[in-house]
Design a protein around this motif. Structure first.
Motif, PDB file in Angstrom:
ATOM      1  N   ALA B 569       0.808  -1.215   0.000  1.00 47.94           N
ATOM      2  CA  ALA B 569       0.000   0.000   0.000  1.00 47.94           C
ATOM      3  C   ALA B 569       0.847   1.274   0.000  1.00 47.94           C
ATOM      4  O   ALA B 569       0.471   2.265  -0.615  1.00 47.94           O
ATOM      5  N   PHE B 570       1.971   1.239   0.685  1.00 50.50           N
ATOM      6  CA  PHE B 570       2.678   2.503   0.933  1.00 50.50           C
ATOM      7  C   PHE B 570       4.012   2.614   0.197  1.00 50.50           C
ATOM      8  O   PHE B 570       4.838   3.440   0.530  1.00 50.50           O
ATOM      9  N   ASN B 571       4.177   1.723  -0.783  1.00 49.17           N
ATOM     10  CA  ASN B 571       5.396   1.821  -1.584  1.00 49.17           C
ATOM     11  C   ASN B 571       5.174   2.720  -2.790  1.00 49.17           C
ATOM     12  O   ASN B 571       6.088   3.052  -3.512  1.00 49.17           O
ATOM     13  N   VAL B 572       3.908   3.070  -3.031  1.00 47.69           N
ATOM     14  CA  VAL B 572       3.561   3.856  -4.218  1.00 47.69           C
ATOM     15  C   VAL B 572       2.764   5.072  -3.788  1.00 47.69           C
ATOM     16  O   VAL B 572       2.161   5.079  -2.721  1.00 47.69           O
ATOM     17  N   PRO B 573       2.726   6.139  -4.622  1.00 45.91           N
ATOM     18  CA  PRO B 573       1.912   7.296  -4.308  1.00 45.91           C
ATOM     19  C   PRO B 573       0.452   6.870  -4.188  1.00 45.91           C
ATOM     20  O   PRO B 573       0.086   5.840  -4.743  1.00 45.91           O
ATOM     21  N   PRO B 574      -0.385   7.608  -3.522  1.00 44.48           N
ATOM     22  CA  PRO B 574      -0.133   8.932  -2.944  1.00 44.48           C
ATOM     23  C   PRO B 574       0.581   8.923  -1.594  1.00 44.48           C
ATOM     24  O   PRO B 574       1.097   9.949  -1.189  1.00 44.48           O
ATOM     25  N   ILE B 575       0.593   7.787  -0.905  1.00 43.19           N
ATOM     26  CA  ILE B 575       1.283   7.784   0.386  1.00 43.19           C
ATOM     27  C   ILE B 575       2.491   6.890   0.238  1.00 43.19           C
ATOM     28  O   ILE B 575       2.395   5.670   0.232  1.00 43.19           O
ATOM     29  N   GLU B 576       3.632   7.505   0.130  1.00 47.16           N
ATOM     30  CA  GLU B 576       4.836   6.768  -0.235  1.00 47.16           C
ATOM     31  C   GLU B 576       5.806   6.858   0.920  1.00 47.16           C
ATOM     32  O   GLU B 576       6.651   7.734   0.959  1.00 47.16           O
ATOM     33  N   ILE B 577       5.665   5.942   1.866  1.00 43.54           N
ATOM     34  CA  ILE B 577       6.445   6.113   3.096  1.00 43.54           C
ATOM     35  C   ILE B 577       7.284   4.896   3.432  1.00 43.54           C
ATOM     36  O   ILE B 577       7.843   4.818   4.513  1.00 43.54           O
ATOM     37  N   THR B 578       7.392   3.899   2.553  1.00 40.75           N
ATOM     38  CA  THR B 578       8.242   2.754   2.909  1.00 40.75           C
ATOM     39  C   THR B 578       9.681   3.218   3.024  1.00 40.75           C
ATOM     40  O   THR B 578      10.117   4.120   2.318  1.00 40.75           O
ATOM     41  N   GLY B 579      10.393   2.556   3.935  1.00 36.64           N
ATOM     42  CA  GLY B 579      11.788   2.915   4.124  1.00 36.64           C
ATOM     43  C   GLY B 579      11.991   4.071   5.073  1.00 36.64           C
ATOM     44  O   GLY B 579      13.109   4.386   5.448  1.00 36.64           O
ATOM     45  N   THR B 580      10.905   4.721   5.498  1.00 36.79           N
ATOM     46  CA  THR B 580      11.055   5.828   6.441  1.00 36.79           C
ATOM     47  C   THR B 580      10.790   5.345   7.854  1.00 36.79           C
ATOM     48  O   THR B 580      10.281   4.240   8.074  1.00 36.79           O
ATOM     49  N   MET B 581      11.100   6.183   8.803  1.00 38.96           N
ATOM     50  CA  MET B 581      10.773   5.867  10.182  1.00 38.96           C
ATOM     51  C   MET B 581       9.272   5.949  10.387  1.00 38.96           C
ATOM     52  O   MET B 581       8.689   5.230  11.184  1.00 38.96           O
ATOM     53  N   LEU B 582       8.639   6.839   9.603  1.00 31.95           N
ATOM     54  CA  LEU B 582       7.207   7.062   9.770  1.00 31.95           C
ATOM     55  C   LEU B 582       6.408   5.776   9.613  1.00 31.95           C
ATOM     56  O   LEU B 582       5.481   5.501  10.376  1.00 31.95           O
ATOM     57  N   ILE B 583       6.778   4.948   8.645  1.00 34.51           N
ATOM     58  CA  ILE B 583       5.976   3.746   8.406  1.00 34.51           C
ATOM     59  C   ILE B 583       6.084   2.789   9.599  1.00 34.51           C
ATOM     60  O   ILE B 583       5.112   2.125   9.965  1.00 34.51           O
ATOM     61  N   LEU B 584       7.255   2.754  10.245  1.00 33.83           N
ATOM     62  CA  LEU B 584       7.399   1.904  11.427  1.00 33.83           C
ATOM     63  C   LEU B 584       6.524   2.424  12.557  1.00 33.83           C
ATOM     64  O   LEU B 584       5.833   1.667  13.237  1.00 33.83           O
TER      65      LEU B 584
END
Lengths: 354, 730
Positions: B569-584
């Motif tokens: 879900a979050f590897n692609v826009p509109p919410i692209e947050i994989t790899g960040t601290m935010l997703i954890l």
């Protein structure tokens, strides 16, 4: 800065929870500076009505007015109404003073002023010696005074009481209800008061609204309710009463001739028509005679006799059913098995539609 | 209403004009922490919109329309409509236009379409503003007694749950029907779903292995049964006997909370593995050659039983406590013998609780990832299979999605059975009135039966935990029992260099990252959990049941499924947050939120509702009431959910193993890596350290809660300790 007391008016108010109707098309007026009681058995809708005045419940249909203002859609916080809860609802983590100052303080009054306003009312209720205690360190009666003081601090147009005496012991109840009445008269407050105790309602009210099954059964002064009940329900619920079967068989001088069992008695007709009726006899309206008196009397027998202290209570067995009778304590009190003649005091007997 | 509307329109306009709409800067430079990029008018929606991305200007329409004056119900409806249209427009453009053009095949009729990246501060601020406008409108229409705070709280919680719980799950469903390039292929789903490796019955019909679905269910049933039996035995001993070491049983309840889920498996390897302590002992003294029996079903079964018995114990403790002693006293006065009382009264009253405990064990076993990963060997279960479908040599997202759906449907069935069937049948024999009766002692037969089951198992548990600490302080278990702190030094070395302290131990980076992320996630988790609890316990609104179900749902989703779904879900826009601290952080918030919800509801249900009402009639709004009356009274629940959220964030493996990055590696993931590299000593030393750190955290909190001053008779919310809420660890 005392505000004038306001009236409260319900216009065809209905409250439904899904399919369950708690208050059904109810209309009434509480005049300014009156103490009006909502009386009824549990589940009759009296507490729901009170909570709708407070704004804790929103009516499903109809309008609610406080003074001239339509408050039907206003939330509790926006109505000039305070409430004393059955459980007192004192904030357990705040001192007595902070509890009382809560109202003005959340209205944005500076702390000093809020505390002054609180102290003022706490003094009035004789609580100034315990302002720094926690609610859990007070007795039940003291907690209730704090609850009243807290409700009074904002000088509301209307003050609501939800069964305020139910957590007090019997002796304290009489005293507190007198204090509440006295306070209401002294401060010229409009008060709505919910109770299921008919004696309490009669004792404190200017006017009583009797509710039954989500509707109003009767509105009247305490005396009207007791002496002129409009229905069997009110007759049964307000005060003790004997409800006997009878039948109107004719009329004499504007009075009804009522056949009860084998005898006939003349009684004020009221609004009863001919046919079967219920005869309401208050326990103190029955006079017992050892010998046949001059007027018409029922023959009867004493079933049970109990000594209560301030009076005697009897169960009298008659041909038309058992009667509950209250009589003064006399040296020659009746005993179980005595034969007696029963005469009704006609001013306290009423015919009701069966 | 008017003032609020103006405020949020202002926020929306400011975000549209000032804030950068996208996460990544237009010049293609690598963004720093993107949330800190707040003001950059050149990259705002307005600037980019006039620069050609016309669709970004659409949001201006509802924002400006919301300025229409009015205070009545009609104006409130208008405001709601503007807010909803704004939300719809912003979300639609985000989901329809992706990195490579149109996201929907249908739209390819219009050419390849424009492209865009993930939303940034601007986009999210505008979304938030439209949400608030919607809520202001609904409050103006009289929803929730017209209280804006309550309406917006509901709006936020629903919005966040939809975004971070439902959307990822729906994404999984969608990608199960797509090939890996994103084209709709229903036939492929069926092919993957009916694969023999999932449903094969080879172990029954021939000598080959069974399908992974059957393995998983079989293991789940075994673990459900074993943990329930042991948990019941422990509960009966704790409550109905004069067993001397009851204090130890309390400890048993806390252990799983502070133990990272795979540590038990690791300890079992050190005991029964090929070079484990017991294996070498048996070989040296009795000549029994070491084998690999622990790797596979037996090992995973033992490890999971060890890990989940405490949860079953807590459930059964509540059940046995809930059986009113008066009932048994009544049976006694009717001349029933102790065993008859147990057989005819205690046991039937316990049955729904047993079913509950079984389902809990079943779901936990299904969701468990750490133990099968370290101990599974050739015995594959769904959670590990999903993991290898994503990270293995043959990456196949569609396959991972199909496996996730299978696993999810199993847990959902168990969850539904628990909610609908068992949950309603549980006999509450405690009435509001005080029960003066005494718990009667067990019959001899039952008592000895319970000891027979529980005592050896209890000793085994103690041995396992002792071994964890012992193994961390010797060179190599099974070979060299020389005392050494070498493992600790490797992991946690601190040197004092020229520039002050240097944390040179290999575990420090992951340790600091874990503590940091857990410390950020914990307060947010507690806040949103308690807010949800407040809404559920104190407010009534349309759709509350569905709302409640949604918040509980994240309980039932296994961690591996969450991990996969977040990647999808979050590897692609509109919410692209994989790899960040935010997703954890987000992952932790929504995995652990139900704990805060439960603690909050438990705490709130002990506070009389008339306190809220008294506050309302004195003129306070819902927000003021929460701040001044409710929060001070539920302090224990706040602390409990804080600690629990913190500790669970420290011990999680299954979901986050998909989400960690080089920069934000977590302690547990680091340890799993060490285990796989064969560095058992380092792994066990790190695990032991984690256990101690978390035990300390829990101890400190209990100390704090214990000191709270509670009035003599006031509302005294019982400290709803985290131990009272067993949840699927994963």
């Amino acid at each position: 800065m005392t505000k004038a007391p306001a009236s409260v008016e319900f216009r065809n108010v209905t409250k439904a929870y899904g399919a369950v109707v708690a208050v059904d098309d109810v209309s009434f007026v509480i005049p300014p500076a009156n103490l009006v009681t909502l009386l009824g058995p549990s589940g009759c809708g009296k507490t729901t009505s009170l909570r709708m005045i407070a704004g804790l419940e929103m009516s499903t249909k109809g309008q609610i007015f406080i003074g001239d203002k339509d408050v039907t859609h206003l939330s509790a916080a926006d109505r000039d109404v305070s409430m004393v809860f059955q459980s007192y609802a004192l904030f357990p983590h705040m001192s007595v003073l902070d509890n009382a100052a809560y109202g003005p303080s959340v209205q944005g009054k500076p702390k000093e002023q809020a505390r002054e306003m609180a102290m003022d009312k706490l003094k009035m209720l004789g609580l100034d010696g315990m302002v720094n205690r926690l609610p859990s360190e007070l007795s039940g009666g003291q907690q209730q005074r704090v609850a009243i003081a807290r409700a009074l601090v904002l000088e509301p147009q209307v003050l609501l009481f939800d069964e305020p005496l139910s957590n007090l012991d019997a002796k304290l109840r009489r005293r507190v209800r007198e204090e509440i009445r006295e306070l209401q008269l002294r401060l010229n407050l409009t008060v709505a008061y919910v109770t299921h105790d008919q004696e309490e309602a009669l004792a404190v009210s200017d006017k009583v609204i009797v509710m039954s099954n989500s509707r109003i059964a009767q509105v009247g002064s305490p005396r009207e309710l007791y002496e002129e009940p409009a229905s069997l329900f009110v007759a049964d619920f307000v005060g003790d009463s004997n409800l006997l079967d009878g039948e109107i068989v004719g009329e004499i001088n504007g009075n009804a001739r009522v056949r009860m069992g084998t005898s006939e008695v003349e009684l004020p007709k009221g609004n009863a028509k001919s046919g079967p009726v219920k005869v309401m006899v208050r326990p103190n309206a029955v006079k017992l005679h050892r010998t046949q008196p001059a007027e018409a009397a029922l023959k009867a027998r004493v079933g049970k006799a109990s000594y209560i202290g301030k009076h005697m209570e009897y169960t009298i067995e008659t041909a038309v059913g058992e009667l509950f009778v209250v009589d003064a304590v006399r040296p020659d009190a009746w005993k179980t098995g005595d034969d007696v003649f029963v005469v009704f005091d006609r001013s306290m007997v009423k015919l009701l539609l069966a | 209403m008017r003032k609020r509307a103006l405020l949020w329109v202002a926020v929306a306009l400011a975000a549209l004009v000032l804030a950068p709409w996208y996460m990544e800067p237009a010049d293609g430079s690598v963004p720093g922490f993107w949330l800190t990029r707040v003001i950059n008018p050149l990259e705002s929606a307005l600037a980019l919109g006039f620069g050609g991305r016309l669709w970004l200007l659409l949001a201006l329409v509802p924002a400006l329309a919301a300025l229409k004056p009015g205070e009545d119900v009609a104006a409130a409806r208008w405001l709601t409509a503007c807010g909803l249209i704004g939300l719809a427009l912003v979300l639609a453009q985000g989901f329809l236009i992706g990195l490579k053009g149109w996201n929907l095949d249908m739209l390819s009729a219009f050419g390849s379409g424009p492209t865009q990246g993930g939303m940034g501060t601007g986009g999210f601020l505008v979304l938030a503003a439209f949400l608030m406008l919607t809520c202001a409108g609904l409050a103006g229409q009289g929803w929730c007694r017209g209280d804006f705070f309550v309406v917006s709280a509901i709006g936020w919680v629903i919005g966040l749950i939809v975004l971070f719980v439902f959307m990822p799950v729906l994404n999984i469903l969608a990608s199960a029907f797509q090939d890996n390039a994103g084209h709709l292929m229903p036939a492929l789903f069926w092919q993957k779903f009916s694969d023999a490796s999932i449903w094969g019955l080879g172990c029954v019909t021939s000598g080959t292995a069974c399908g992974v679905a059957w393995n998983t269910v079989f293991l789940g049933i075994l673990v459900g049964l074993s943990s329930t039996i042991l948990g019941t035995a422990f509960a009966l001993i704790a409550l109905r006997t004069s067993f001397p070491a009851k204090g130890a049983l309390k400890l048993l309840a806390i252990l799983p909370i502070i133990t990272p889920p795979f540590v038990i498996g690791l300890a079992l390897i050190l005991i029964f593995g090929r070079s484990g302590a017991v294996s070498t002992f048996l070989f040296q003294w009795f000549g029994i050659p070491p084998s690999r029996w622990i790797y596979g079903l037996p090992g995973v079964f033992i490890a999971q039983t060890l890990a989940f018995t405490p949860a079953a114990y807590l459930v059964m403790l509540g059940v046995v406590q809930g059986i009113s002693p008066t009932l048994e006293e009544a049976a006694q006065t009717l001349r029933a013998k102790p065993f008859t009382i147990f057989a005819t009264l205690t046991w039937p009253l316990m049955r729904p609780g047993l079913a509950n405990s079984f389902l809990l064990g079943f779901v936990e076993s299904l969701a468990d990832f750490g133990n099968p990963l370290v101990l599974g060997g050739n015995f594959e279960v769904l959670s590990t299979k999903i993991f290898f479908a994503v990270v293995g040599a043959a990456t196949d997202q569609g396959r991972a999605a199909v496996l996730s759906i299978v696993l999810l449907s199993f847990t959902m069935m168990a969850f539904a059975a628990q909610q609908l069937w068992v949950g309603r049948k549980v006999y509450t024999t405690i009435s509001g009135k005080g029960d003066a009766g005494l718990q009667i002692p067990l019959s001899r037969r039952v008592e000895w039966g319970a000891y027979f089951l529980a005592v050896p198992w209890g000793l085994f548990t103690i041995a396992v935990y002792l071994l964890i600490f012992y193994a961390s302080a010797v060179k190599t278990i099974g070979r060299d029992y020389t005392f050494t702190l070498q493992h600790y030094v490797t992991a946690f070395n601190i040197e004092s260099g020229a520039n002050g302290l240097l944390f040179s131990g290999s575990a420090w980076p992951s340790f600091f990252a874990t503590v940091k992320i857990a410390a950020i996630a914990a307060p947010l988790t507690a806040a949103i959990g308690l807010l949800t609890a407040y809404l559920l316990a104190r407010q009534s609104f349309a759709g509350k049941r569905a709302f409640e179900f949604g918040t509980l749902l994240s309980f039932a989703i296994p961690g591996t499924v969450v991990g996969v779904s977040y990647i999808l879900a979050f590897n692609v826009p509109p919410i692209e947050i994989t790899g960040t601290m935010l997703i954890l952080v987000i992952c932790f918030i929504f995995r652990n939120m139900p704990v805060g919800v439960r603690a909050g509801i438990a705490s709130l249900s002990q506070i009389d509702k008339s306190l809220d009402e008294a506050s309302f009639t004195l003129g306070a709004s819902a927000l003021t009431t929460v701040r001044r009356v409710i929060l001070p009274l539920i302090k224990p629940a706040i602390l409990a959910s804080l600690v629990y959220a913190f500790v669970r964030a420290m011990t999680a493996v299954s979901a986050v193993i998909f989400l960690v990055s080089a920069e934000y590696n977590l302690a547990t993931i680091y340890i799993v890596g060490r285990v796989e590299a064969g560095e058992h000593g380092l792994a066990i030393a790190y695990s032991a350290t984690l256990i101690v750190v978390m035990a300390l955290a829990i101890y400190l909190i209990n100390l704090l809660i214990g000191e709270r001053k509670i009035g003599r008779r006031g509302a005294a919310p019982a400290p709803s300790a985290p131990t009272a809420t067993p949840v699927p660890a994963a």
